[in-house]
Design a protein around this motif. Structure first.
Motif, PDB file in Angstrom:
ATOM      1  N   GLU A   7      -3.795  -3.926 -11.228  1.00  0.00           N
ATOM      2  CA  GLU A   7      -3.904  -4.187  -9.933  1.00  0.00           C
ATOM      3  C   GLU A   7      -4.690  -2.866  -9.373  1.00  0.00           C
ATOM      4  O   GLU A   7      -4.384  -1.756  -9.740  1.00  0.00           O
ATOM      5  CB  GLU A   7      -2.531  -4.232  -9.084  1.00  0.00           C
ATOM      6  N   ILE A   8      -5.810  -3.288  -8.915  1.00  0.00           N
ATOM      7  CA  ILE A   8      -6.695  -2.178  -8.305  1.00  0.00           C
ATOM      8  C   ILE A   8      -7.086  -2.431  -6.892  1.00  0.00           C
ATOM      9  O   ILE A   8      -7.294  -3.548  -6.587  1.00  0.00           O
ATOM     10  CB  ILE A   8      -8.014  -2.055  -9.110  1.00  0.00           C
ATOM     11  N   ASP A   9      -7.068  -1.310  -6.142  1.00  0.00           N
ATOM     12  CA  ASP A   9      -7.297  -1.256  -4.646  1.00  0.00           C
ATOM     13  C   ASP A   9      -8.823  -1.739  -4.756  1.00  0.00           C
ATOM     14  O   ASP A   9      -9.775  -1.300  -5.128  1.00  0.00           O
ATOM     15  CB  ASP A   9      -7.111   0.032  -4.108  1.00  0.00           C
ATOM     16  N   THR A  10      -8.970  -2.907  -4.105  1.00  0.00           N
ATOM     17  CA  THR A  10     -10.322  -3.515  -3.702  1.00  0.00           C
ATOM     18  C   THR A  10     -11.198  -2.522  -3.244  1.00  0.00           C
ATOM     19  O   THR A  10     -12.452  -2.761  -3.335  1.00  0.00           O
ATOM     20  CB  THR A  10     -10.180  -4.948  -3.135  1.00  0.00           C
ATOM     21  N   GLU A  11     -10.641  -2.010  -2.092  1.00  0.00           N
ATOM     22  CA  GLU A  11     -11.705  -1.113  -1.473  1.00  0.00           C
ATOM     23  C   GLU A  11     -12.323   0.013  -2.452  1.00  0.00           C
ATOM     24  O   GLU A  11     -13.398   0.516  -2.428  1.00  0.00           O
ATOM     25  CB  GLU A  11     -10.901  -0.544  -0.140  1.00  0.00           C
ATOM     26  N   LEU A  12     -11.164   0.544  -3.082  1.00  0.00           N
ATOM     27  CA  LEU A  12     -11.780   1.756  -4.123  1.00  0.00           C
ATOM     28  C   LEU A  12     -12.578   1.225  -5.038  1.00  0.00           C
ATOM     29  O   LEU A  12     -13.764   1.748  -5.507  1.00  0.00           O
ATOM     30  CB  LEU A  12     -10.594   2.529  -4.787  1.00  0.00           C
TER      31      LEU A  12
END
Length: 76
Positions: A7-12
């Motif tokens: 899971e990755i922060d979409t904004e980052l």
């Protein structure tokens, strides 16, 4: 190369894509990891110690991984 589900922060991720020349999300993650390794390695060298990433770089492991990544991208 390994397929990993994270899971990755979409904004980052969007920022990395915008700042880099990455064409895919996978490439953006790879570039971010390489940048992190390079930064940590420089900090450790500046402190006078060699972190595992820097030792790997002196043995050519990081460059080898980058070359394999580029070849894998071309072969898709």
């Amino acid at each position: 190369m390994t397929v990993t589900r994270i899971e990755i922060d979409t904004e980052l991720l969007a920022r990395v894509l915008a700042l880099s020349k990455a064409r895919t999300e996978s490439e953006a993650v790879h570039l971010a990891l390489v940048a992190y390794i390079n930064q940590v390695g420089r900090q450790e060298v500046a402190k006078g110690s060699r972190c595992p990433f820097e030792r790997a770089r002196t043995r050519g492991a990081v460059e080898h991984a980058e070359r394999r990544h580029e070849l894998d991208k071309r072969n898709r």
